[in-house]
Scaffold this motif. Structure first.
Motif: not given
Length: 177
Positions: A95-96, A117-120, A125-127, A132-133
């Motif tokens: 992302n960076t 940027k939003d997709v990255a 967020l998904l990772a 967390l799961g």
């Protein structure tokens, strides 16, 4: 754009402009293994210095390592935790990198730059949700047994600082103006 994001964008731009012509010449990319590791370390140091979320991910990984050492965790669970702990910072580093390239290519606002940027950020967020799961699946039964038993207050006392450390950055953001 927030002040922190502007500062990061300005630092990205300065860092990208600081690459000299000698490095960007025809021999760029031809170097030894030692330099490759040094460049990777410099990239990680830059990301840790400029990306608050990466520092949060590293802190969370440290807490997960501590919890895995303190609780009975199987080899399979350890592998799942390790995979999740590597996946999230890796996504944050990508992302960076994407943000830096987008800032270089589109220094002014452009809808496609925003989309990139939003997709990255969505990948991070998904990772994070995946990690967390995994954490919940591995630690929930070990930390919060279904039946209340003697010593349950001790579990709550042990988990409270961990929970506070994980969620404090999010709570601060909710009440910041």
């Amino acid at each position: 754009m927030s002040a922190e994001r502007k500062a990061t964008t300005v630092e990205h731009a300065k860092a990208l402009r600081s690459v000299g012509e000698a490095e960007a010449g025809p021999a760029y990319g031809r170097h030894g293994l030692g330099k490759s590791f040094r460049f990777a370390a410099q990239g990680l140091a830059f990301a840790l210095r400029t990306q608050r979320n990466l520092r949060i991910h590293f802190a969370a990984a440290g807490l997960v390592l501590f919890a895995a050492a303190a609780l009975p965790v199987s080899r399979i669970e350890s592998l799942l935790l390790l995979g999740a702990m590597v996946l999230v910072p890796l996504a944050e580093l990508f992302n960076t990198a994407i943000e830096a390239v987008v800032d270089l290519a589109a220094p002014h606002f452009h809808p496609l730059a925003k989309t990139a940027k939003d997709v990255a950020a969505a990948a991070v967020l998904l990772a994070s949700a995946f990690a967390l799961g995994i954490g919940v699946l591995v630690f929930a039964e070990k930390l919060w047994p279904l039946q209340v038993r003697e010593g349950a207050a001790g579990y709550a006392a042990a988990v409270a600082p961990l929970a506070l450390a994980l969620f404090w950055p999010f709570c601060r953001g909710l009440f910041r103006r």
